[in-house]
Write a protein that holds these residues in place. Structure first.
Motif, PDB file in Angstrom:
ATOM      1  N   TYR A 275       0.800  -1.209   0.000  1.00 27.80           N
ATOM      2  CA  TYR A 275       0.000   0.000   0.000  1.00 27.80           C
ATOM      3  C   TYR A 275       0.844   1.276   0.000  1.00 27.80           C
ATOM      4  O   TYR A 275       0.317   2.357   0.143  1.00 27.80           O
ATOM      5  N   ARG A 276       2.146   1.142  -0.204  1.00 29.06           N
ATOM      6  CA  ARG A 276       3.012   2.310  -0.291  1.00 29.06           C
ATOM      7  C   ARG A 276       2.872   2.970  -1.662  1.00 29.06           C
ATOM      8  O   ARG A 276       2.448   2.360  -2.633  1.00 29.06           O
ATOM      9  N   PHE A 277       3.272   4.230  -1.724  1.00 26.36           N
ATOM     10  CA  PHE A 277       3.222   4.966  -2.982  1.00 26.36           C
ATOM     11  C   PHE A 277       4.220   4.393  -3.976  1.00 26.36           C
ATOM     12  O   PHE A 277       5.390   4.190  -3.659  1.00 26.36           O
ATOM     13  N   ARG A 278       3.748   4.147  -5.179  1.00 20.54           N
ATOM     14  CA  ARG A 278       4.599   3.690  -6.263  1.00 20.54           C
ATOM     15  C   ARG A 278       4.404   4.628  -7.450  1.00 20.54           C
ATOM     16  O   ARG A 278       3.325   4.696  -8.021  1.00 20.54           O
ATOM     17  N   ALA A 279       5.481   5.313  -7.807  1.00 22.89           N
ATOM     18  CA  ALA A 279       5.375   6.373  -8.806  1.00 22.89           C
ATOM     19  C   ALA A 279       4.894   5.873 -10.170  1.00 22.89           C
ATOM     20  O   ALA A 279       3.989   6.478 -10.765  1.00 22.89           O
ATOM     21  N   PRO A 280       5.447   4.786 -10.739  1.00 24.15           N
ATOM     22  CA  PRO A 280       4.951   4.332 -12.046  1.00 24.15           C
ATOM     23  C   PRO A 280       3.480   3.916 -12.013  1.00 24.15           C
ATOM     24  O   PRO A 280       2.743   4.170 -12.975  1.00 24.15           O
ATOM     25  N   GLN A 281       3.055   3.304 -10.920  1.00 24.30           N
ATOM     26  CA  GLN A 281       1.644   2.933 -10.782  1.00 24.30           C
ATOM     27  C   GLN A 281       0.773   4.188 -10.732  1.00 24.30           C
ATOM     28  O   GLN A 281      -0.301   4.257 -11.355  1.00 24.30           O
ATOM     29  N   PHE A 282       1.247   5.184 -10.001  1.00 24.92           N
ATOM     30  CA  PHE A 282       0.545   6.466  -9.928  1.00 24.92           C
ATOM     31  C   PHE A 282       0.389   7.064 -11.332  1.00 24.92           C
ATOM     32  O   PHE A 282      -0.686   7.535 -11.710  1.00 24.92           O
ATOM     33  N   ARG A 283       1.451   7.036 -12.122  1.00 20.96           N
ATOM     34  CA  ARG A 283       1.396   7.581 -13.478  1.00 20.96           C
ATOM     35  C   ARG A 283       0.376   6.839 -14.335  1.00 20.96           C
ATOM     36  O   ARG A 283      -0.371   7.458 -15.111  1.00 20.96           O
ATOM     37  N   ARG A 284       0.313   5.522 -14.215  1.00 27.53           N
ATOM     38  CA  ARG A 284      -0.627   4.746 -15.027  1.00 27.53           C
ATOM     39  C   ARG A 284      -2.067   5.146 -14.734  1.00 27.53           C
ATOM     40  O   ARG A 284      -2.889   5.262 -15.650  1.00 27.53           O
ATOM     41  N   HIS A 285      -2.399   5.359 -13.468  1.00 27.59           N
ATOM     42  CA  HIS A 285      -3.750   5.778 -13.124  1.00 27.59           C
ATOM     43  C   HIS A 285      -4.024   7.204 -13.604  1.00 27.59           C
ATOM     44  O   HIS A 285      -5.152   7.532 -13.979  1.00 27.59           O
ATOM     45  N   GLY A 316      11.066   2.812  -8.981  1.00 21.67           N
ATOM     46  CA  GLY A 316      11.705   3.987  -9.534  1.00 21.67           C
ATOM     47  C   GLY A 316      10.770   5.164  -9.741  1.00 21.67           C
ATOM     48  O   GLY A 316       9.665   5.210  -9.206  1.00 21.67           O
ATOM     49  N   PRO A 317      11.228   6.156 -10.528  1.00 19.62           N
ATOM     50  CA  PRO A 317      10.461   7.393 -10.720  1.00 19.62           C
ATOM     51  C   PRO A 317       9.269   7.206 -11.658  1.00 19.62           C
ATOM     52  O   PRO A 317       8.992   6.104 -12.132  1.00 19.62           O
ATOM     53  N   LEU A 318       8.589   8.314 -11.946  1.00 21.27           N
ATOM     54  CA  LEU A 318       7.356   8.278 -12.731  1.00 21.27           C
ATOM     55  C   LEU A 318       7.541   7.710 -14.124  1.00 21.27           C
ATOM     56  O   LEU A 318       6.734   6.906 -14.594  1.00 21.27           O
ATOM     57  N   GLY A 319       8.571   8.139 -14.809  1.00 23.01           N
ATOM     58  CA  GLY A 319       8.723   7.799 -16.216  1.00 23.01           C
ATOM     59  C   GLY A 319       8.325   8.975 -17.095  1.00 23.01           C
ATOM     60  O   GLY A 319       8.147  10.093 -16.619  1.00 23.01           O
ATOM     61  N   HIS A 334      13.069  15.440  -7.020  1.00 22.30           N
ATOM     62  CA  HIS A 334      14.115  14.935  -7.902  1.00 22.30           C
ATOM     63  C   HIS A 334      14.005  13.417  -8.078  1.00 22.30           C
ATOM     64  O   HIS A 334      14.069  12.890  -9.197  1.00 22.30           O
ATOM     65  N   ALA A 335      13.810  12.724  -6.965  1.00 19.18           N
ATOM     66  CA  ALA A 335      13.794  11.261  -7.003  1.00 19.18           C
ATOM     67  C   ALA A 335      12.581  10.695  -7.726  1.00 19.18           C
ATOM     68  O   ALA A 335      12.600   9.542  -8.153  1.00 19.18           O
ATOM     69  N   HIS A 336      11.506  11.475  -7.868  1.00 22.91           N
ATOM     70  CA  HIS A 336      10.335  10.993  -8.596  1.00 22.91           C
ATOM     71  C   HIS A 336      10.351  11.416 -10.061  1.00 22.91           C
ATOM     72  O   HIS A 336       9.486  11.016 -10.834  1.00 22.91           O
ATOM     73  N   LEU A 337      11.356  12.206 -10.428  1.00 21.96           N
ATOM     74  CA  LEU A 337      11.483  12.641 -11.814  1.00 21.96           C
ATOM     75  C   LEU A 337      12.551  11.848 -12.562  1.00 21.96           C
ATOM     76  O   LEU A 337      12.361  11.466 -13.721  1.00 21.96           O
ATOM     77  N   LYS A 365       9.671  22.942 -11.570  1.00 20.88           N
ATOM     78  CA  LYS A 365      10.274  23.103 -10.250  1.00 20.88           C
ATOM     79  C   LYS A 365      10.684  21.729  -9.744  1.00 20.88           C
ATOM     80  O   LYS A 365       9.860  20.815  -9.679  1.00 20.88           O
ATOM     81  N   ILE A 366      11.948  21.587  -9.382  1.00 24.73           N
ATOM     82  CA  ILE A 366      12.482  20.303  -8.908  1.00 24.73           C
ATOM     83  C   ILE A 366      12.935  20.477  -7.470  1.00 24.73           C
ATOM     84  O   ILE A 366      13.810  21.311  -7.170  1.00 24.73           O
TER      85      ILE A 366
END
Length: 430
Positions: A275-285, A316-319, A334-337, A365-366
């Protein structure tokens, strides 16, 4: 002390003693007409008393009063003990309660009706405010604050989302545009499933939450399984503890324009990594809104600025964000980009930002730039600034770094000046 218009009307109404059902039905039109000039469009309660209950009962039988309310602010807290209300007489309100519950519940909902009757006769604050909510058909703004819930207000919201009685004849809350939700105490949150129903109301455009999470993420299921286009345009979450339910929100949006999320977690949080945040999964939604999203802010709360790497999982980051063809304002960690070499990731090419950023970007903005990765980020930003053919709309570049005064920023600053881009370097406080 000068009395507000809202206080005045409810004080006037409170001067009338609680009436029996038959008397309420015989209220003359002149009663509400005489009070109409005093009615305010903003309604809130600082306390819960017999006067509050009496006012709610009168609103139920005077649609003219409810018609004027455009903004409703309500808060309550959970307690295992019954709440004492001086002057409350169960017999005086029994007929009213039965009538109200017959209006709200179908005969087959006997168990739910019995629960509500029990809480109304305690009397329970959440139950009475939930009852009032049913009558406020012309709301434009609804503000909730609570510390725990008995599941009563959510009963009303889910009925509205599912078009169940008493919302079966007309669309629920047809004017409701803005929702604001906040926990009563710091360090707690509103369950994301409490917010779900608002995505199925016809006019809601903005949902703003101080803090969201899930008490039991495994039970966080959508209110309605069928998804279609929703009018929600703006989502703001100032503290996001768990984001499993947030993905359901994104699935319900096809016209989202502004999304701002600050990630957070509690030191004693032992929730499963599932249930932790996952950036690529977030991007897909988020892709459902790729043709409408203009603003994306993905950050972390101030308490986590020194833990930039701790919120980056193995995915990893969003993609790439190039599919978001209308994205203008990107404010991101930075780490999510970008993949960070300091996190043991291979950075294969220094032009990675060229294939991540959309051509529509105007402001970048980073945040939380890690010292070990500053050099590689500087090279990539130089490539972006120098490629005006790829990013013709870029107007502003902001980075937040540690020890900003000792960073070799002159090459980037000069490149920005030559390209007509405003550049700002700020200190990242840790």
């Amino acid at each position: 002390m000068e009395m507000s218009r809202e206080q005045l009307i409810f004080n006037v109404m409170a001067d009338y003693p609680p009436m029996e059902m038959e008397v309420m039905r015989l209220l003359q039109p002149g009663f509400s007409n005489a009070l109409e000039p005093l009615i305010t469009s903003q309604l809130s309660f600082d306390s819960f008393s017999i006067e509050t209950i009496s006012a709610i009962m009168k609103v139920w039988f005077n649609p003219e009063l409810a018609h004027h309310v455009r903004s409703f602010e309500v808060c309550w807290y959970y307690t295992e003990e019954d709440q004492e209300v001086e002057g409350f007489n169960e017999e005086n309100v029994l007929n009213f309660v039965d009538h109200a519950l017959d209006t709200i519940f179908e005969p087959k909902e006997g168990k739910l009706r019995a629960k509500w009757k029990e809480y109304l006769l305690m009397p329970n604050k959440e139950a009475w405010f939930g009852l009032l909510l049913v009558r406020l058909h012309h709301l434009e703004t609804l503000e909730f604050g609570h510390d725990g819930t008995y599941g009563l207000v959510i009963d009303i919201l889910r009925k509205a989302a599912r078009r169940q009685r008493p919302f079966h004849e007309d669309p629920p809350f047809p004017c409701l545009k803005k929702i604001i939700m906040y926990p009563q105490w710091g360090g707690t949150w509103i369950d994301s499933n409490f917010v779900d129903p608002f995505f199925f109301f016809p006019a809601v455009e903005t949902i703003e939450c101080q803090a969201i999470g899930e008490s039991d993420p495994s039970e966080n299921t959508p209110v309605v399984t069928a998804r279609s286009a929703r009018p929600v345009r703006r989502i703001i979450v100032k503290e996001a503890y768990w984001t499993h339910g947030l993905f359901d929100w994104l699935d319900a949006c096809t016209q989202l324009e502004h999304l701002s999320i600050k990630l957070d977690f509690q030191p004693d949080d032992e929730t499963s990594e599932e249930y932790r945040f996952r950036a690529p999964q977030f991007r897909r939604h988020l892709l459902r809104s790729r043709s409408t999203l203009k603003t994306l802010h993905l950050g972390a709360t101030q308490t986590l600025t020194g833990l930039a790497g701790d919120l980056v999982d193995e995915d990893g980051p969003l993609g790439s964000l190039q599919e978001f063809t209308y994205l203008q304002d990107l404010d991101i960690r930075h780490a999510h980009l970008l993949p960070l070499a300091s996190r043991g990731r291979m950075v294969r090419r220094h032009t990675r930002l060229l294939i991540i950023l959309p051509a529509s970007i105007q402001r970048l903005k980073i945040r939380h730039v890690v010292d070990e990765d500053f050099g590689s980020l500087l090279s990539e930003l130089l490539n972006v600034v120098q490629r005006r053919d790829l990013f013709p709309r870029l107007e502003e570049l902001i980075i937040k770094v540690e020890d900003v005064e000792n960073k070799p920023l002159d090459p980037l600053r000069q490149a920005c000046t030559s390209a007509g881009i405003t550049f700002t370097a700020k200190l990242q406080k840790v």
